[in-house]
Design a protein around this motif. Structure first.
Motif, PDB file in Angstrom:
ATOM      1  N   UNK A 104       0.831  -1.107  -0.035  1.00  0.00           N
ATOM      2  CA  UNK A 104      -0.146  -0.070  -0.048  1.00  0.00           C
ATOM      3  C   UNK A 104       0.811   1.339  -0.052  1.00  0.00           C
ATOM      4  N   UNK A 105       1.938   1.101   0.661  1.00  0.00           N
ATOM      5  CA  UNK A 105       2.615   2.385   0.914  1.00  0.00           C
ATOM      6  C   UNK A 105       3.608   2.618  -0.477  1.00  0.00           C
ATOM      7  N   UNK A 106       3.767   1.675  -1.157  1.00  0.00           N
ATOM      8  CA  UNK A 106       4.524   1.591  -2.703  1.00  0.00           C
ATOM      9  C   UNK A 106       3.541   2.175  -3.650  1.00  0.00           C
ATOM     10  N   UNK A 107       2.235   1.581  -3.559  1.00  0.00           N
ATOM     11  CA  UNK A 107       1.355   2.221  -4.345  1.00  0.00           C
ATOM     12  C   UNK A 107       0.943   3.762  -4.147  1.00  0.00           C
ATOM     13  N   UNK A 108       0.920   4.228  -2.915  1.00  0.00           N
ATOM     14  CA  UNK A 108       0.647   5.607  -2.805  1.00  0.00           C
ATOM     15  C   UNK A 108       1.720   6.413  -3.215  1.00  0.00           C
ATOM     16  N   UNK A 109       3.156   5.597  -3.104  1.00  0.00           N
ATOM     17  CA  UNK A 109       4.059   6.747  -3.587  1.00  0.00           C
ATOM     18  C   UNK A 109       4.428   6.706  -5.289  1.00  0.00           C
ATOM     19  N   UNK A 110       3.540   5.911  -5.702  1.00  0.00           N
ATOM     20  CA  UNK A 110       3.449   5.552  -7.460  1.00  0.00           C
ATOM     21  C   UNK A 110       4.429   4.822  -7.684  1.00  0.00           C
ATOM     22  N   UNK A 111       5.071   3.861  -6.871  1.00  0.00           N
ATOM     23  CA  UNK A 111       5.976   2.624  -7.323  1.00  0.00           C
ATOM     24  C   UNK A 111       5.417   1.449  -7.748  1.00  0.00           C
ATOM     25  N   UNK A 112       6.129   0.755  -8.102  1.00  0.00           N
ATOM     26  CA  UNK A 112       5.584  -0.660  -8.782  1.00  0.00           C
ATOM     27  C   UNK A 112       6.372  -1.957  -7.900  1.00  0.00           C
ATOM     28  N   UNK A 113       7.245  -1.363  -7.425  1.00  0.00           N
ATOM     29  CA  UNK A 113       8.098  -2.449  -6.604  1.00  0.00           C
ATOM     30  C   UNK A 113       8.526  -1.910  -5.231  1.00  0.00           C
ATOM     31  N   UNK A 114       9.297  -3.101  -4.439  1.00  0.00           N
ATOM     32  CA  UNK A 114       9.738  -2.683  -3.147  1.00  0.00           C
ATOM     33  C   UNK A 114      10.928  -3.110  -2.894  1.00  0.00           C
ATOM     34  N   UNK A 115      11.390  -2.815  -1.716  1.00  0.00           N
ATOM     35  CA  UNK A 115      12.933  -3.290  -1.180  1.00  0.00           C
ATOM     36  C   UNK A 115      12.600  -4.527  -0.620  1.00  0.00           C
TER      37      UNK A 115
END
Length: 335
Positions: A104-115
Motif C-alpha cells: 500500500x505504501x508503494x502504491x501511494x508513492x507511485x512505485x511498482x516494486x519494493x525493497x
C-alpha cells in the motif's frame, strides 16, 4: 528371576553380561581386559547382542505406554493452543500484514516494486513502517463455522509442533534397547538437531517466503479502465497455506538427519551421494515445485537451501565413514 520386566528397567540380565577383569597397574584407563586381551568396541557390541531381549509382550506394553503419553500430551497441547488460537492466528497473519502495508505504501508513492530487505526487516520487527501507512488488513470468513474450524486446525498444528520433542523422545525410548552403546550415543544428538532444523525451515517460511508470496499476490491486482480485480483472502485458505508451507519446509530440512542416519546404518555412502548429485538436484527441484506455490521465487527459496543441505549431508556421511575407519583401524579390523 521369574519376575516380569517392567518399563524403565534394564532388559539385560546382569548375570549374562561378560565379566571384565579389573585393570592392571600398567593398563591404560578406559582399556579393560578380558581373557588377557583388551576389550574392543566389537566385543562390547557382541556382549550387548548376546544379552537376552525382552519378550514381545513387554515391547508391546512399552509401546502402548508411549502411545498413551503421546496422545495425552497432544490433547493437552491442543487444548492450550485452542485457548490461544486467536493470538496464534494474529502471529501467523503478521507477514501478510507487513506485505500488505508495504504494498500500500508503494502504491501511494507511485512505485511498482519494493525493497525486499525492508520487507524482511518489517516482518522481523527490525524496521518500522512509515507514518500514515495503511495497515488495516481484512481477511474473510465466508461460512458460519469457518473461523471455528480454522481455529481447530491452527490448534492442531500448534499441538504437533509443541509435542514434537515428546514424540521424538518416546520413539527413542522405544528403539534404544535395540541399539548398541555406540549407536545410542550417535542417535541421541539427532533428537536435538531435528527440532532445530525444523525451526530453521519454519523461520525461513515466516520471515522470508510468506511476505514475498503475499507481496507477489498483491501485485497481481488490477485497477484500470473501471475494472478492479482485488485480492480478498479467506482466513482458512491463508492459514492452510501457512501451515502447509511450514510443515513442508520443516520436513524437507530434515534431509541431513535422514541421510546421516542412513549413512550410519551403511545403507548409503558419501561416494554414492556424490555420484547421484545431479539426479538429487532434479528431485529437489521437483519437490520444490510440488510443495510451494506456483511462482519461481517460492520454488527457489526451497530448492536452494535443499541443495545446500544435500551437500552438507554428503560431508556428514563422509565424516561418519572416516570415524568408522579410524575405529576399525584402532581395533585391528580390516577396512
Amino acid at each position: 528371576e521369574g519376575r516380569r520386566w517392567r518399563p524403565g528397567e534394564d532388559r539385560r540380565a546382569p548375570q549374562s553380561r561378560r565379566q571384565i577383569r579389573p585393570q592392571s597397574s600398567g593398563q591404560a584407563e578406559g582399556d579393560p581386559q578380558e581373557g588377557g586381551r583388551a576389550v574392543t568396541h566389537t566385543d562390547r557390541d557382541a556382549a550387548d547382542f548376546e544379552a537376552p531381549r525382552a519378550p514381545l509382550m513387554d515391547h508391546l506394553i512399552e509401546l502402548r505406554g508411549g502411545r498413551v503419553v503421546c496422545v495425552v500430551a497432544f490433547l493437552l497441547a491442543f487444548i492450550g493452543c485452542f485457548y490461544f488460537s486467536a493470538d496464534i492466528q494474529i502471529i501467523l497473519i503478521k507477514p501478510f500484514q507487513a506485505a500488505y502495508a508495504l504494498h500500500a505504501a508503494a502504491q501511494a508513492a507511485g512505485q511498482h516494486g519494493g525493497n525486499p530487505f525492508e520487507l524482511i526487516a518489517v516482518t522481523a520487527g527490525f524496521h518500522h513502517l512509515p507514518p500514515g501507512t495503511q495497515t488495516d488488513l481484512v481477511l474473510q470468513a465466508t461460512g458460519p463455522l469457518e473461523q471455528l474450524f480454522t481455529k481447530m486446525k491452527v490448534a492442531g498444528f500448534g499441538a504437533v509442533v509443541v509435542v514434537f520433542p515428546v514424540l521424538a523422545w518416546q520413539l527413542y525410548k522405544f528403539v534404544a534397547p535395540g541399539l548398541y552403546r555406540n549407536e545410542k550415543g550417535a542417535f541421541l544428538p539427532f533428537l536435538f538437531v531435528a527440532p532445530l532444523l525444523f525451526l530453521i525451515g519454519a523461520a525461513l517460511v515466516y520471515f522470508v517466503m510468506l511476505p514475498f508470496v503475499m507481496w507477489f499476490s498483491l501485485s497481481q491486482q488490477i485497477a484500470a479502465d473501471g475494472i478492479t480485480v482485488e485480492l480478498n483472502t479467506k482466513i482458512s485458505e491463508y492459514l492452510s497455506l501457512v501451515t502447509s508451507l511450514i510443515l513442508a519446509f520443516g520436513l524437507c530440512f530434515q534431509l541431513p538427519v535422514v541421510t546421516t542416519l542412513l549413512g550410519m546404518a551403511g545403507i548409503i555412502s558419501s561416494k554414492m551421494m556424490a555420484e547421484v548429485r545431479r539426479y538429487a538436484i532434479v528431485a529437489v527441484v521437483v519437490v520444490a515445485a510440488v510443495v510451494t506455490p506456483p511462482d519461481p521465487i517460492s520454488q527457489l527459496m526451497l530448492a536452494v537451501p535443499l541443495v545446500l543441505l544435500y551437500e552438507i549431508s554428503i560431508w556428514c556421511v563422509r565424516l561418519i565413514e572416516l570415524r568408522r575407519k579410524k575405529a576399525d583401524e584402532a581395533e585391528g579390523l580390516p577396512a
